[in-house]
Design an enzyme around this catalytic site. Structure first.
Site, PDB file in Angstrom:
ATOM      1  N   HIS A  20       0.857  -1.085   0.010  1.00  0.00           N
ATOM      2  CA  HIS A  20      -0.180   0.006   0.090  1.00  0.00           C
ATOM      3  C   HIS A  20       0.949   1.337  -0.047  1.00  0.00           C
ATOM      4  CE1 HIS A  20      -4.039  -2.023   1.349  1.00  0.00           C
ATOM      5  NE2 HIS A  20      -3.061  -2.960   1.211  1.00  0.00           N
ATOM      6  N   ASP A 125      -6.228   5.188   2.681  1.00  0.00           N
ATOM      7  CA  ASP A 125      -6.350   3.866   2.374  1.00  0.00           C
ATOM      8  C   ASP A 125      -7.803   3.329   2.565  1.00  0.00           C
ATOM      9  OD1 ASP A 125      -6.073   1.003   2.318  1.00  0.00           O
ATOM     10  OD2 ASP A 125      -4.089   1.522   1.828  1.00  0.00           O
TER      11      ASP A 125
END
Length: 481
Positions: A20, A125
């Site tokens: 990520h 996120d």
């Protein structure tokens, strides 16, 4: 547009895992290169990864420096060892629940930082569902970063909604994903367990909240490009009604070898050593084997991979993760004398490798991958055919895109979605799949299609390209919000 951009300030808040963090550092560089004031929010131990990867953002014409701000990560409070601030650093998979708990404590410190920084927008996120509420308190739009492409997001939506796996008699029976373009087939065994078993736990509760937060967020930023999955981008936006911008492949913002080498963790091998090794090879003769930062294989599976690679007769670079239940420095997971026999033919890297630096080298002609979206897209951007070996997350969907839609890959035969440790695959299957993408007419056809996609990817991020246009449209829209 430049001066207007300087008043606009975007904050990125990535999940603490390399899969990520890496695309977010690329994305931050992309916004900074457009003259946008850009800040990445992370935790102290993760900060160096970002500062190293983004240090070149100022070198773009009109680019600005990416700022890094940190908030404390509550490791100990969540029952994690001190200094455990990254999902990849967990000693055992059982601790992932504690890690999830730790991230749920980050809302207050993030809000404090938003108060101090006063950004115009927050890109957070998908695994931080509470970030939509945090942004709303400061009346700023919250964009979601999923870390995957349109195809996987739309396919997983259809599988969750229609539950076609319920109509199969066994784990290996094929079903077609309903109400979804392209007649895409998969099996019940390839569907994530938390989707088909209706499990109620911390993870599924968080995923449910993430789905709800998606409906109230401003939209979604996607690391993809329109030409790659246009049918699915249209389906996602027009049929499912999701507001989304494609701005990728974000990895292409790394133009030179130094930038490519600085992404992610520090490499376990001197880049000059392996580049020299690759320089000695014929074009398209080396297969690169790497399963990302999270997938695990046991020693007996590594043994099968080694034997399969040797039997394939291809030159290879193979990256093996450290910190597993076997000792990578000892060789009990390799056939006896393997590295001596493979000297000059195969290179085993224990630990972390600068992936795009390797993929972009002219000697590399194929990629064995776990189908994580970053790796899949990096393989596509490098114009490489792939052996697909999905393990978990949305990787089986990415495999379907590569093999059934784009037709630039061959499956190794992994059949079962597992949380961490990969499905067992025999050496014969490894050998066969590697040869399929490296030698013969089918391999040439796949490579030719992959190369065309790589050209389209490069055009997409250039001025006037599909991703560059979406990026500018997004900045324009957010600036006037």
């Amino acid at each position: 547009m430049g001066s207007k951009n300087r008043d606009f300030h975007i904050c990125f808040f990535p999940y603490m895992a390399h899969g990520h963090m890496i695309p977010i550092s690329d994305m931050a560089k992309l916004f900074a290169s457009q003259g946008v004031k850009t800040t990445i929010v992370t935790t102290p131990l993760n900060a160096p990864t970002f500062s190293k990867a983004t240090q070149s953002s100022k070198t773009y014409s009109g680019g600005v420096e990416v700022k890094i701000k940190t908030i404390k990560f509550p490791s100990v409070e969540a029952g994690l060892p001190e200094g455990c601030e990254n999902l990849d650093s967990l000693a055992s998979p059982e601790l992932s629940t504690n890690f999830l708990k730790a991230t749920s404590f980050l809302q207050e410190p993030l809000e404090q930082l938003l108060f101090e920084e006063n950004p115009s927008c927050l890109v957070a996120d998908v695994l931080f569902p509470w970030a939509t509420d945090a942004a709303a308190k400061f009346d700023i739009p919250r964009l979601i970063f999923h870390g995957t492409g349109f195809f996987a997001m739309a396919a997983s939506y259809a599988v969750r909604k229609y539950e076609p796996f319920k109509n199969t008699l066994s784990d290996s029976d094929l079903f077609v994903i309903p109400d979804f373009p392209g007649e895409i087939t998969m099996t019940r065994a390839q569907v994530p367990d938390y989707v088909k078993e209706n499990i109620e736990n911390d993870l599924t509760r968080m995923l449910k909240r993430a789905k709800e937060a998606e409906k109230t967020s401003y939209g979604i930023v996607v690391n993809s490009f329109y030409e790659l999955e246009s049918v699915y981008a249209d389906y996602y936006r027009n049929v499912l009604g999701m507001k989304a911008w494609h701005i990728g492949p974000v990895s292409l913002c790394n133009r030179n070898n130094e930038e490519k080498a600085l992404r992610g963790k520090t490499a376990s091998i001197n880049e000059h050593d392996f580049l020299k090794w690759l320089d000695s090879k014929e074009p398209n003769s080396v297969v690169y084997v790497c399963f990302g930062s999270m997938a695990k294989f046991n020693a007996s599976q590594l043994m099968e991979i080694a034997m399969g690679l040797e039997a394939s007769g291809q030159d290879f670079i193979w990256v093996v993760r450290t910190g597993q239940e076997y000792d990578v420095e000892k060789e009990d997971w390799l056939p006896e004398g393997f590295e001596d026999r493979m000297e000059g033919k195969g290179l085993v890297i224990r630990g972390w490798a600068p992936q795009i630096l390797i993929l972009d080298h002219g000697a590399v002609g194929g990629f064995v991958t776990h189908c994580g979206w970053n790796s899949t897209l990096e393989g596509i951007a490098a114009g490489l055919p792939m052996v697909t070996w999905p393990v978990s997350a949305e990787q089986f969907y990415n495999e379907k895109l590569v093999t059934q839609v784009l037709k630039i890959g061959a499956g190794v035969g992994a059949q079962k979605w597992v949380r961490v440790v990969g499905d067992s695959v025999k050496k014969e299957a490894v050998e066969k799949a590697v040869r399929r993408i490296m030698v013969g007419e089918e391999a040439d056809e796949m490579r030719s299609r992959a190369r065309e996609l790589a050209e389209q990817a490069k055009r997409a991020i250039e001025k006037g390209g599909s991703s560059n246009s979406d990026l500018n449209a997004l900045i324009e829209e957010l600036s006037s919000h």
